[in-house]
Design a protein around this motif. Structure first.
Motif, PDB file in Angstrom:
ATOM      1  N   PHE A   1       4.325 103.597 -52.341  1.00 24.61           N
ATOM      2  CA  PHE A   1       3.657 103.464 -51.174  1.00 24.61           C
ATOM      3  C   PHE A   1       1.832 103.238 -51.341  1.00 24.61           C
ATOM      4  O   PHE A   1       1.331 103.021 -50.451  1.00 24.61           O
ATOM      5  N   GLU A   2       1.411 103.859 -52.213  1.00 29.05           N
ATOM      6  CA  GLU A   2      -0.205 103.699 -52.500  1.00 29.05           C
ATOM      7  C   GLU A   2      -0.673 102.945 -53.597  1.00 29.05           C
ATOM      8  O   GLU A   2       0.002 102.428 -54.342  1.00 29.05           O
TER       9      GLU A   2
ATOM     10  N   ALA B   1       3.486 104.368 -37.245  1.00 27.71           N
ATOM     11  CA  ALA B   1       2.761 103.489 -38.229  1.00 27.71           C
ATOM     12  C   ALA B   1       4.021 102.957 -39.224  1.00 27.71           C
ATOM     13  O   ALA B   1       4.747 103.616 -39.685  1.00 27.71           O
ATOM     14  N   LYS B   2       3.822 101.602 -39.295  1.00 26.33           N
ATOM     15  CA  LYS B   2       4.937 101.078 -40.110  1.00 26.33           C
ATOM     16  C   LYS B   2       4.588 101.333 -41.600  1.00 26.33           C
ATOM     17  O   LYS B   2       3.167 101.033 -41.946  1.00 26.33           O
ATOM     18  N   PRO B   3       5.460 101.413 -42.400  1.00 26.01           N
ATOM     19  CA  PRO B   3       5.107 102.019 -43.836  1.00 26.01           C
ATOM     20  C   PRO B   3       4.680 100.682 -44.799  1.00 26.01           C
ATOM     21  O   PRO B   3       5.156  99.561 -44.555  1.00 26.01           O
ATOM     22  N   ARG B   4       3.852 100.922 -45.304  1.00 25.29           N
ATOM     23  CA  ARG B   4       3.054  99.668 -46.289  1.00 25.29           C
ATOM     24  C   ARG B   4       3.747 100.003 -47.696  1.00 25.29           C
ATOM     25  O   ARG B   4       3.435 100.985 -48.322  1.00 25.29           O
ATOM     26  N   ILE B   5       5.074  99.285 -48.042  1.00 25.77           N
ATOM     27  CA  ILE B   5       5.531  99.493 -49.407  1.00 25.77           C
ATOM     28  C   ILE B   5       4.748  98.545 -50.318  1.00 25.77           C
ATOM     29  O   ILE B   5       5.023  97.100 -49.861  1.00 25.77           O
ATOM     30  N   ARG B   6       4.355  98.824 -51.190  1.00 23.27           N
ATOM     31  CA  ARG B   6       3.589  97.892 -52.317  1.00 23.27           C
ATOM     32  C   ARG B   6       4.692  97.330 -53.349  1.00 23.27           C
ATOM     33  O   ARG B   6       4.476  96.010 -53.607  1.00 23.27           O
ATOM     34  N   ARG B   7       5.645  98.335 -53.645  1.00 21.48           N
ATOM     35  CA  ARG B   7       6.435  97.812 -54.870  1.00 21.48           C
ATOM     36  C   ARG B   7       7.955  98.258 -54.426  1.00 21.48           C
ATOM     37  O   ARG B   7       8.117  99.539 -54.186  1.00 21.48           O
ATOM     38  N   TRP B   8       8.717  97.550 -54.701  1.00 24.20           N
ATOM     39  CA  TRP B   8      10.122  97.587 -54.362  1.00 24.20           C
ATOM     40  C   TRP B   8      10.997  98.245 -55.478  1.00 24.20           C
ATOM     41  O   TRP B   8      11.965  98.810 -55.406  1.00 24.20           O
TER      42      TRP B   8
ATOM     43  N   SER C   1      -0.036 109.228 -48.061  1.00 32.14           N
ATOM     44  CA  SER C   1       0.846 108.378 -47.110  1.00 32.14           C
ATOM     45  C   SER C   1       1.679 109.321 -46.218  1.00 32.14           C
ATOM     46  O   SER C   1       2.685 109.939 -47.100  1.00 32.14           O
TER      47      SER C   1
ATOM     48  N   SER D   1       4.491 108.149 -44.791  1.00 27.49           N
ATOM     49  CA  SER D   1       5.725 107.711 -45.018  1.00 27.49           C
ATOM     50  C   SER D   1       6.187 108.323 -46.409  1.00 27.49           C
ATOM     51  O   SER D   1       7.435 108.795 -46.663  1.00 27.49           O
TER      52      SER D   1
END
Length: 162
Positions: free
Chosen positions: A161-162, A49-56, A103, A105
């Protein structure tokens, strides 16, 4: 293009790592590129599953913190080994740390961070309870380790991530 290179960042990083570990030449560039393409295709067959990055932004802070912690830990562990510990009273042990991360990731990145830091090892994570079992080379205070992992690393990973 995405069929040939399904994970372009992974492939690029693998080529870069290959060149850093060997030497920069046309032959090594071609060989590293071939290996990176094969690794990218193998990764695509696993279909993670591709990681969902909320903030960089917190990722950059985490990189800085982890880099300093690894450097500091290298010196601390080397000092303990060279001097025989706190006058021979060194005690290693296990710490159970309840985590809020869920998560995959984020948990994988936390595992890499912990294991890359000398003196610590990620041993087990119970997905049902969220408890991490950590081994510490020089265990002085279990609560300090819980606080460190939860507030220094997990808090940033939750932001990312979350």
């Amino acid at each position: 293009m995405s069929r040939l290179v399904p994970y372009p960042v992974l492939s690029l990083m693998l080529v870069g790592m290959w060149l850093l570990l060997t030497r920069v030449s046309l032959g090594h560039l071609l060989l590293g590129s071939a290996i990176a393409l094969i690794a990218g295709r193998a990764m695509a067959t696993l279909q993670p599953a591709k990681p969902r990055i909320r903030r960089w932004a917190p990722m950059l802070r985490l990189l800085g913190i982890v880099s300093l912690d690894i450097l500091r830990s290298n010196f601390a562990v080397a000092w303990l080994i060279l001097t025989g510990g706190r006058h021979g009273r060194r005690r290693s042990g296990f710490v159970e740390i309840p985590l809020r991360l869920r998560s995959p990731s984020a948990l994988a990145l936390l595992a890499v961070v912990i294991t890359a830091t000398p003196g610590t090892a990620w041993l087990e994570h119970d997905a049902e309870t969220g408890v991490l079992l950590l081994h510490v080379f020089d265990l002085v205070d279990e609560d300090a380790w819980r606080h460190l992992i939860r507030n220094r690393y997990e808090a940033l990973l939750l932001e990312i991530f979350e």
